[in-house]
Design an enzyme around this catalytic site. Structure first.
Site, PDB file in Angstrom:
ATOM      1  N   HIS A 147     -37.198 -28.232  11.323  1.00 59.60           N
ATOM      2  CA  HIS A 147     -36.282 -28.328  12.478  1.00 59.60           C
ATOM      3  C   HIS A 147     -35.350 -27.133  12.597  1.00 59.60           C
ATOM      4  CE1 HIS A 147     -32.923 -29.129   9.854  1.00 59.60           C
ATOM      5  NE2 HIS A 147     -32.141 -29.550  10.809  1.00 59.60           N
ATOM      6  N   CYS A 170     -29.833 -35.767  17.471  1.00 63.50           N
ATOM      7  CA  CYS A 170     -29.439 -34.370  17.553  1.00 63.50           C
ATOM      8  C   CYS A 170     -30.749 -33.658  17.888  1.00 63.50           C
ATOM      9  CB  CYS A 170     -28.907 -33.908  16.202  1.00 63.50           C
ATOM     10  SG  CYS A 170     -28.432 -32.195  16.205  1.00 63.50           S
ATOM     11  N   HIS A 182     -34.339 -34.203  16.647  1.00 62.21           N
ATOM     12  CA  HIS A 182     -34.383 -33.844  15.222  1.00 62.21           C
ATOM     13  C   HIS A 182     -34.062 -35.001  14.292  1.00 62.21           C
ATOM     14  CE1 HIS A 182     -33.421 -29.338  16.067  1.00 62.21           C
ATOM     15  NE2 HIS A 182     -34.692 -29.622  16.199  1.00 62.21           N
TER      16      HIS A 182
END
Lengths: 477, 135
Positions: free
Chosen positions: A400, A98, A325
């Site tokens: 993040h 992701c 991430h």
């Protein structure tokens, strides 16, 4: 603060060995006093649990967006020795790679016309939400290419330009990918979903640069005051989810086989050099490549829309950078004065390599890696730069995102999609989603303030602020 | 309803209760679909399901993961499960309706079923399970 946790600096906290049985190294997290009220006991226990895993070096770390996840806490970072360490899907998550990328345009806030139409056209061009299917008709061979070559595959197929490659972390491709470790089920799920945004916290946002903190770095990144940018946040879709599920099962058996004792079954793991560990690593890398290709395909659709609407050539829309991430990667770091190869797990954390680090394109050699921190739906996102301090303190990592503070259950009770839409509308922010329910789930109120989270990483020096971007229009998955 | 949403900041946590183990599995499937699609209907579609695992928790994890896969890959929105649970296997049938964008698009995607804290306990005549879904 929780009992047993020690303050070691204005923004640093230590979870000593012994906080949970079997810890091999201390835990460390970064948090301001303003954010400490959001810390959950479960997240600290998870941070301590990670410290019990074989081969972990230095610290089990968590960034200031730490929150309660599964396996690792969200915001968790841990490095494992190549020779004695393990790899775990609990340190990567279901949504492998992701990640987020940001694209600049030559448009400015003043010259942006037909914002509503742009939003609608982007919404039509990028399949979004639950059950969305791609307009791409991938053959099995093409999927194989996506898994093996990532963003490079997409560019070779015409979805982008050669110069995009170096603007992706790891050049958009983990060479260690092993497509043969990706199951038929995962492939079946991945085939119709390439080029789709997904749902949940995934989004596509039209943003404006509203503040520049570091003009030199901003210039190097190609961003200027008032400029319109597009941010894309999504991952490896059902393919990555299935890879995590498949290998979690295999690694549970491996945990027993290698007699590893763990406090949480989601931390199921295997030695890095075992057949099970290698298989997961290869499948995870292939999923990461799928995600990079996915974001590349989506960005190409965005460029097409902007070209058609405003006559902007693709060459005038530059990818600033693309960061992962949720991923585990082999990197070299200094541990106790010695350079060593480690497998760094980042679960809801961003790589933040400093100036002169490997894997940076020439144009970012002196600034450090661009770090992209998305805000929540109505709040600012930030561009930062990686630093030497991150290399020393956090295995080249930073936060993040904002991090949730309100559950979906509570969000649903206290907010409706309509209310959120109207409240954003009053601030001039347009929103488009397949359904109002998705909007309430991700309302700005359910996240920590993103500016406080980035202030903490900036103060710590594990990344430094470059620019702030405000949302003008949002597509929610 | 024999399942309830519990507080969890990042993801969706569910508590499921049932008098029999077979029902616990059926209710867990319904709980998962409740998160994804609210209250799906059935238009007579039925398909078999069979999974195996080495212990009860792993069996539940494998069962829910299989339904997630079926939903995503086959586009079957599951509304019910009628299953028989043995020590290391579960088999039975799923019922539901085909995914239709206009009806189901407002749903919420589940990425996976976490093994963290997944436990099944028996209190007197009730099986109780808590499970965390990554959304």
């Amino acid at each position: 603060m929780l009992a047993g946790v020690r303050r070691t600096g204005p923004l640093e906290w230590e979870v000593p060995v012994g906080f949970v049985p079997g810890m091999r190294v201390p835990g460390k997290f970064f948090l301001s006093d303003a954010l400490s009220g959001t810390l959950e006991e479960g997240a600290v226990s998870q941070l301590a649990n990670v410290a019990t895993m074989p081969g972990i070096v230095k610290y089990s770390l968590a960034m200031p967006d730490i929150h309660w996840g599964y396996g690792f806490p969200i915001g968790g970072v841990a490095a494992f020795s190549r020779n004695e360490g393990v790899i775990s899907p609990g340190g990567v998550g279901f949504d492998i790679n992701c990640g987020v990328r940001v694209l600049t345009t030559p448009l400015s806030v003043e010259s942006l016309q037909r914002k509503q139409e742009l939003l609608e056209r982007l919404f039509s061009a990028v399949p979004t939400g639950v059950g969305a299917r791609s307009s791409l008709r991938l053959s099995e061979r093409e999927l194989e290419g996506m898994l093996a070559s990532g963003a490079r595959w997409a560019i070779e197929k015409g979805y982008g330009m050669a110069q995009d490659i170096v603007r992706c972390e790891q050049k958009g491709c983990m060479e260690e990918a092993d497509p043969s470790a990706v199951s038929a089920k995962a492939r079946q799920r991945g085939m119709p979903q390439s080029g789709t945004l997904g749902s949940g916290n995934h989004f596509l946002e039209i943003q404006a640069v509203r503040e520049i903190y570091n003009p030199d770095a901003a210039r190097a990144f190609g961003v200027a005051m008032g400029q319109i940018c597009i941010m894309i946040h999504c991952g490896s879709r059902g393919l990555g989810h299935q890879v995590c599920t498949d290998h979690l099962r295999l690694l549970e058996a491996a945990t027993k086989k290698y007699r590893i004792t763990l406090p949480d079954r989601q931390l199921a793991c295997a030695p890095l050099d075992s057949p099970e560990g290698r298989a997961y690593f290869g499948a995870m890398a292939a999923s990461a490549n799928y995600a990079w290709a996915n974001r590349q395909v989506i960005m190409h659709s965005v460029r097409n829309v902007l070209e058609n609407m405003y006559g902007i050539a693709h060459q005038e829309m530059h990818l600033v950078y693309d960061v992962a991430h949720n991923v585990a990667k082999f990197e070299e770091h200094v541990v106790d004065g010695k350079r060593m190869q480690v497998c760094v797990h980042r679960k809801g954390a961003t790589r933040a390599f400093g100036p002169g680090s490997p894997d940076l394109p020439v144009e970012y050699e002196s600034t450090g890696q661009p770090v992209i921190i998305p805000g929540s739906m109505g709040t600012s996102s930030f561009l930062l730069q990686g630093t030497a301090i991150a290399m020393e303190k956090t295995f080249g990592s930073t936060c993040h995102g904002a991090g949730r503070v309100m559950s979906r259950t509570k969000a649903k009770k206290s907010l409706t999609g309509k209310q959120v839409r109207e409240s954003l509308g009053r601030r001039g922010i347009l929103i488009r989603a397949p359904h109002d329910a998705a909007i309430a789930d991700e309302a700005p109120e359910v996240y920590k303030p993103s500016d406080e989270v980035v202030r903490v990483v900036h103060e710590l020096g594990i990344s430094r602020l470059v620019a702030r971007l405000e949302p003008l229009a949002v597509i929610k998955g | 309803m024999s399942f309830t949403e519990m507080e969890h900041t990042a993801d969706m946590k569910m508590r499921v209760e049932a008098g029999r183990l077979d029902e616990l599995f059926s209710e867990a499937a319904r709980a998962m679909m409740h998160i994804m699609y609210g209250a799906p209907g059935s238009d007579g579609i039925s398909r078999p399901i069979q999974v195996k695992a080495h212990d009860l928790v792993a069996l539940m994890h494998a069962f829910l993961s299989e339904i997630l896969y079926i939903t995503d890959a086959e586009g079957l929105v599951v509304s019910g499960a009628s299953v028989r649970v043995k020590e290391t296997s579960v088999e039975g049938r799923l019922t539901g309706e085909p995914f239709r964008a206009e009806k189901h698009r407002g749903g919420r995607e589940i990425k996976g079923i976490s093994l963290s804290g997944l436990q099944i306990i028996r209190e007197e005549d009730t099986y109780i399970m808590e499970v965390l879904f990554d959304v």
